[in-house]
Design an enzyme around this catalytic site. Structure first.
Site, short mmCIF file in Angstrom:
data_model
loop_
_atom_site.label_atom_id
_atom_site.label_comp_id
_atom_site.label_asym_id
_atom_site.label_seq_id
_atom_site.Cartn_x
_atom_site.Cartn_y
_atom_site.Cartn_z
N SER A 162 0.84 -1.19 0.00
CA SER A 162 0.00 0.00 0.00
C SER A 162 0.88 1.26 0.00
CB SER A 162 -0.94 -0.06 1.21
OG SER A 162 -2.01 0.80 1.06
N ASP A 411 -8.35 -5.63 -6.00
CA ASP A 411 -8.05 -4.53 -5.09
C ASP A 411 -8.35 -3.18 -5.76
OD1 ASP A 411 -7.00 -2.78 -3.23
OD2 ASP A 411 -4.91 -3.23 -3.72
N HIS A 436 -6.01 -6.65 -1.64
CA HIS A 436 -4.96 -5.69 -1.27
C HIS A 436 -3.71 -6.40 -0.72
CE1 HIS A 436 -3.87 -1.54 -0.85
NE2 HIS A 436 -3.86 -1.51 0.47
#
Ligand SMILES: *[C@@H]1O[C@H](CO)[C@@H](O)[C@H](O)[C@H]1NC(C)=O
Ligand SMILES: *[C@@H]1O[C@H](CO)[C@@H](O)[C@H](O)[C@H]1NC(C)=O
Ligand SMILES: *[C@@H]1O[C@H](CO)[C@@H](O)[C@H](O)[C@H]1NC(C)=O
Ligand SMILES: *[C@@H]1O[C@H](CO)[C@@H](O)[C@H](O)[C@H]1NC(C)=O
Ligand SMILES: *[C@@H]1O[C@H](CO)[C@@H](O)[C@H](O)[C@H]1NC(C)=O
Ligand SMILES: *[C@@H]1O[C@H](CO)[C@@H](O)[C@H](O)[C@H]1NC(C)=O
Ligand SMILES: *[C@@H]1O[C@H](CO)[C@@H](O)[C@H](O)[C@H]1NC(C)=O
Ligand SMILES: *[C@@H]1O[C@H](CO)[C@@H](O)[C@H](O)[C@H]1NC(C)=O
Length: 472
Positions: A162, A411, A436
């Site tokens: 991320s 995601d 994710h």
């Protein structure tokens, strides 16, 4: 159209993702390292300490490597506990494992409990400052090796998921003499103004639902107008509050806006958390939670109230055993959320919008002016829309090398991910069945073959970077 600005809940969702799943107990030492508050001026000479975690059990100082997790917006222990791939790979690479905490998160606050009180203290919360912290820490860890030629020192491999993945990629781009390669998982380095369409994010959330069934996504698409209509009258608000067992009854149309924001977050989190095995955080989720939710949303042609009752039964997947539905849960000021909100209001400007046509959401335009005004109200700062692009290159990154950009196509953050190879050794890996940064998690028997393949790809890439390092 709602007046609320769509705020991207990267942080909140990330926290949930990382905590989800039974986390194996990993062991590490907790240490602290002193860094300057400001790496870039000669004016402020304050210092503070960042926290980092170390495991040296697998490390071979002669031929091993250093695995360095570039911490993102949260408590670093949470990232360490939920990045099993790094732990599982370390023995083969005889690697020293380091997880470094990002300044202003967890236990790494430059000005203690004053850190968030004023731009005077908070202005040092930038990705550039954080990268400079990591460079100092790496140099400190290698300090005994620095007298050796570069290729006799241990190579450093950066990892991150991320925002942490963005930092991993950027530290390799900016400091190639320090970091030999980077695994950048679900790193939306293109989610900046003008680089990708603002509606892409919610389009991906939608396709996660519509690929289960059109009835499912259409139910959600229809629900917004019904909620708005009901919220206009006392009777409607009362019906909704009791039928959906809201902890706090809706008092006004503005409360309905809150409810709709909450729902948007729920669907987004489910998309990010759409893992192939059951995960367990604040909310226990089954494997592929969207499939479970959508199995309840079977008829989008139902009249208004029955449709909302059906939707509520689907939401049960997310709300589980809670006695009442608490729509203010996300509004609680957790430290990490505060920090990320400030970053989004300064350099991490990530436009998002929805149109109700290519996505199932309420229509919300991206309006930089109003976004900017809301930032000033909250933080007394105005965002710089193009700062991240100026600093890190936007799409013009063909000079980058030794980076794997991995993205799960379930995601929503893949909307801003690097999905095409950018150079010979800065490559994109797609994980069609992945949510994710599934690839950073530890292995699980329910893992789809695409994520197993991605993990092997990462390991082969790391091997070649290490070989290259020792040869150079
Ligand atoms: C991480 O795991 C350790 C050991 O299992 C545990 O003590 C700690 O509370 C966990 N921290 C977080 C933030 O998950
Ligand atoms: C490193 O991790 C391994 C596996 O979790 C553990 O057995 C070992 O004790 C750890 N070493 C340190 C120094 O924490
Ligand atoms: C901040 O920390 C100081 C010292 O630990 C303490 O005295 C003070 O009450 C704290 N202030 C707030 C607002 O928490
Ligand atoms: C929910 O709505 C239905 C239909 O309007 C109504 O019959 C029912 O009593 C309501 N349930 C609750 C718990 O309010
Ligand atoms: C869906 O609901 C509509 C309206 O109540 C009804 O006419 C239709 O038969 C239902 N379809 C299914 C598949 O249940
Ligand atoms: C709802 O969540 C907020 C924020 O976490 C909390 O302060 C509040 O007590 C909760 N309300 C209920 C009724 O659980
Ligand atoms: C954007 O927001 C500003 C400030 O709230 C408002 O004046 C302007 O009309 C909005 N622009 C659009 C295109 O909606
Ligand atoms: C990028 O290149 C690698 C080979 O280095 C290849 O395996 C991969 O499929 C390419 N990625 C994309 C998205 O084309």
């Amino acid at each position: 159209m709602r007046s609320v600005v769509v705020c991207h809940k990267m942080m909140i969702a990330v926290v949930i993702v990382l905590l989800a799943g039974s986390c194996a107990a990993y062991h590490y030492e907790v240490k602290r390292f002193t860094v300057p508050v400001d790496h870039f001026s000669f004016d402020n000479s304050d210092t503070f300490t960042i926290r980092y975690l170390v495991n040296n059990s697998y490390w071979d100082q002669k031929r091993g490597s250093i695995f360095f997790y570039t911490g993102n917006e949260g408590d670093i222990e949470m990232f360490a506990n939920n990045s099993g791939f790094i732990w599982e790979s370390a023995p083969d690479f005889k690697a020293l494992i380091i997880f470094a905490e990002h300044r202003y998160y967890g236990d790494s606050l430059p000005y203690g409990n004053k850190s968030f009180s004023d731009p005077k203290y908070l202005g040092y919360l930038t990705s550039q400052q954080a990268l400079a912290d990591y460079v100092d820490l790496i140099q400190h860890i290698k300090s005994k090796q620095l007298s050796r030629p570069f290729n006799r020192q241990n190579p450093v491999i950066a990892f991150g998921g991320s925002y942490g993945g963005m930092l991993a990629a950027w530290i390799r781009m900016k400091y190639p003499h320090i970091v030999s390669g980077a695994i950048a998982a679900s790193a939306p380095i293109l989610q900046f103004p003008g680089l990708v369409p603002c509606e892409a994010f919610y389009r991906i959330v939608t396709s996660d639902f519509s690929s289960e069934s059109k009835e499912c996504s259409n139910t959600i698409r229809k629900s917004w107008d019904i909620i708005r209509k009901l919220s206009k009258t006392d009777e409607g608000r009362k019906w909704l509050s009791t039928n959906w067992t809201l902890c706090k009854p809706l008092q006004s149309e503005a409360d309905a806006d809150l409810l709709m924001s909450w729902l948007t977050d729920v669907y987004t989190n489910l998309a990010m958390l759409d893992y192939p095995y059951a995960t367990n955080f604040l909310l226990p989720l089954p494997a592929y939670p969207i499939k479970t939710m959508c199995s309840k949303l079977y008829n989008s042609s139902l009249p208004d109230k029955p449709l909302l009752q059906m939707l509520f039964s689907g939401l049960n997947v997310y709300t589980g055993k809670e006695k009442c539905l608490n729509i203010s849960v996300d509004a609680s000021p957790k430290l990490g959320e505060l920090g990320w909100d400030f970053q989004a209001c300064t350099e991490m400007v990530m436009p998002m919008c929805s149109n109700g046509v290519t996505d199932m959401f309420d229509k919300v335009k991206w309006n930089f002016t109003s976004f900017s005004q809301s930032c000033y109200k909250k933080w007394k700062v105005y965002p710089q829309a193009d700062l991240a692009i100026k600093t890190y290159g936007g799409k013009d990154i063909s000079t980058a090398s030794n980076i794997v950009f991995s993205n799960g196509l379930l995601d929503p953050w893949s909307s801003g991910g690097v999905l095409k190879n950018v150079s010979e050794t800065a490559v994109a890996v797609l994980i069609p069945e992945g949510a994710h940064h599934l690839d950073l998690r530890g292995s699980n028997e329910a893992d789809p073959s695409s994520v197993k393949w991605a993990r092997r790809f990462h390991q082969r890439s790391i091997s070649s970077w290490i070989t290259q390092h020792y040869k150079s």
